[in-house]
Design an enzyme around this catalytic site. Structure first.
Site, short mmCIF file in Angstrom:
data_model
loop_
_atom_site.label_atom_id
_atom_site.label_comp_id
_atom_site.label_asym_id
_atom_site.label_seq_id
_atom_site.Cartn_x
_atom_site.Cartn_y
_atom_site.Cartn_z
CE LYS A 52 4.42 2.67 13.47
NZ LYS A 52 4.90 2.35 12.14
N PRO A 103 -3.48 -0.69 19.41
CG PRO A 103 -5.54 -1.69 18.91
CD PRO A 103 -4.73 -1.17 20.05
CG HIS A 149 -2.16 -0.79 1.06
ND1 HIS A 149 -3.30 -0.59 1.80
CD2 HIS A 149 -2.43 -1.80 0.21
CE1 HIS A 149 -4.23 -1.44 1.40
NE2 HIS A 149 -3.73 -2.19 0.45
CE1 TYR A 197 -0.91 3.79 9.45
CE2 TYR A 197 0.27 2.97 7.53
CZ TYR A 197 -0.83 2.94 8.37
OH TYR A 197 -1.85 2.06 8.12
CE1 TYR A 227 -4.82 3.62 9.17
CE2 TYR A 227 -5.26 3.15 11.48
CZ TYR A 227 -4.55 2.91 10.33
OH TYR A 227 -3.55 1.95 10.32
C1 DHB Z 1 -4.95 -3.36 11.08
C2 DHB Z 1 -4.81 -3.12 12.41
C3 DHB Z 1 -4.38 -1.90 12.84
O1 DHB Z 1 -4.22 -1.64 14.12
C4 DHB Z 1 -4.08 -0.89 11.95
O2 DHB Z 1 -3.65 0.31 12.39
C5 DHB Z 1 -4.22 -1.14 10.62
C6 DHB Z 1 -4.65 -2.39 10.19
C7 DHB Z 1 -5.42 -4.68 10.61
O3 DHB Z 1 -5.65 -5.55 11.45
O4 DHB Z 1 -5.61 -4.85 9.41
#
Ligand code: DHB
Length: 402
Positions: free
Chosen positions: A306, A302, A78, A394, A209
């Site tokens: 990271k 999450p 991506h 990121y 997001y």
């Molecule tokens: C996923 C989980 C995340 O915490 C994130 O920031 C992006 C993707 C995932 O599980 O696809």
């Protein structure tokens, strides 16, 4: 399990998640032997659903150890992602801003490949190995006592030059560091994530997001035909209390664009789970001959994915340090490990906290916090340098860049 595990090795690795397994592979490439002890059965390790974004450096490490074939075939590179708030979207173009992309490839798949590779090499990896004690880490002959094969299993002692605790935030290794030497930092967030897997093509070709009016939502994916999505829910939520249609309705509301251009595709939900969110760092990450790596030393919420990337970064630094020490007895890199790793840990902790607080709605509702979060989003929308800073974090900073 393959062959019986030896009673002595150079590096005893407690924990067969991605941190422990990746370390074992990196050490093998440096001519260092290890034994990996994992408390759970293989099926459990291989089916645990976790996040799904790999930083460039994590992809490189998987290539270095030869666990890249399925990732290259099935992973989804991506170039960017979207932030959505106040009914509009802002794209962060990582490729343009930083020259690097990320890979969508689930942690579960990474773990499966690392396990298969370990077994292919015929290297020791023991499942159902419950660690009872990590001892003598202040001497030059530490050991790990473990019971293999359930509560009536046989007790073994593994002697090593070095023990690595890669056994997660509730594992036993960390307790081998005397309490009075440990500093612990923690933040618990007043919300959790309800995560779903669904048999439907992703509604957007990149991750979204969203800070919706009623809370955070994330649209992710596992493949061109499987959607992964999350919504912010109150702590203590039972995933089964959410009917499938209610989840889709809430996701739709949180992703809605004012111009009406976004439609969420719905499909059968195949998995639902709730993840609590916290930040935690323990220092130091080394005591004598014990080194901690991954979740054993730090937890991030999450948002931004990271956790796995930090674990892999830890073991890349650690493999270099241990490789050097076993080859030359030079302790410089080993002595620097904790400080080196912690600089990245704190960077990722700050980034994950920022993404989390910027995108979630605090149920205790302080309007000041809300205005700060919106102001941060406006800044990202209007400033290329703000977008670049976000994109750099990121996609992950290079080893040695911190
Ligand atoms: C996923 C989980 C995340 O915490 C994130 O920031 C992006 C993707 C995932 O599980 O696809």
């Amino acid at each position: 399990m393959s062959a019986p595990a030896p009673e002595r090795t150079q590096v005893a690795i407690v924990g067969g998640g991605p941190a422990g397994l990746m370390l074992a592979h990196l050490l093998r490439l440096r001519g260092v032997d290890s034994v990996v002890l994992e408390s759970r059965p293989r099926e459990r390790v291989e089916t645990r659903q976790r996040a799904g974004i790999l930083e460039h450096g994590t992809v490189e490490a998987l290539r270095e150890v030869g666990a890249d074939a399925r990732m290259d075939e099935l992973g989804l590179p991506h170039d960017g992602f979207e932030l959505r708030f106040a009914g509009r979207g802002v794209r962060v173009d990582m490729q343009e801003l930083t020259g690097e992309r990320v890979m969508i490839w689930a942690q579960t798949e990474v773990t499966k490949d690392l396990i298969a590779l370990r077994l292919d090499h015929g290297e020791p990896l023991v499942f159902d190995a419950e660690v009872l004690a990590v001892s003598d880490v202040e001497t030059d002959s530490p050991s790990v006592r473990y019971r293999h094969g359930g509560s009536d299993g046989e007790v073994h002692v593994l002697h090593a030059d070095v023990v690595v605790g890669a056994d997660g935030s509730y594992g036993p290794s960390r307790r081998a560091i005397p309490e009075h030497l440990v500093r612990r930092f923690e933040r618990v967030y007043p919300y959790s994530w309800l995560g779903i897997l669904a048999d439907v093509a992703p509604s957007s070709h990149e991750l979204v997001y969203a800070r919706g009016r009623t809370g955070f939502a994330l649209a992710s994916m596992r493949s061109p035909s499987v959607t992964r999505a999350y919504i912010q829910v109150p702590n203590g939520t039972d995933p089964q209390s959410w009917a499938d249609e209610a989840i889709w309705d809430e996701l739709s509301a949180r992703f809605a664009l004012d111009d009406g251009s976004f439609t969420l595709s719905r499909g059968p939900i195949t998995d639902k789970s709730v993840t609590p969110m916290r930040s935690m760092v323990t220092e130091p990450m080394r005591h004598g001959r014990l080194f901690l790596a991954g979740d054993a030393a730090h937890i991030v919420p999450p948002t931004g994915a990271k956790g796995l990337n930090l674990a892999v970064a830890d073991v890349r630094v650690l493999a270099e340090a241990l490789g050097e020490w076993f080859a030359t007895k030079d302790e410089t890199l080993m002595d620097a490990y904790s400080d080196t790793a912690l600089r990245r840990v704190w960077r990722a902790s700050h980034f994950s906290w920022t993404m989390t607080t910027m995108l979630h709605v605090d149920p205790d509702g302080d309007p000041f916090d809300e205005q700060l979060a919106l102001s941060h989003l406006h800044h990202i929308e209007s400033s290329e340098s703000a977008r670049r800073a976000l994109a750099e974090n990121y996609r992950g900073l290079a080893l040695g860049a911190l």
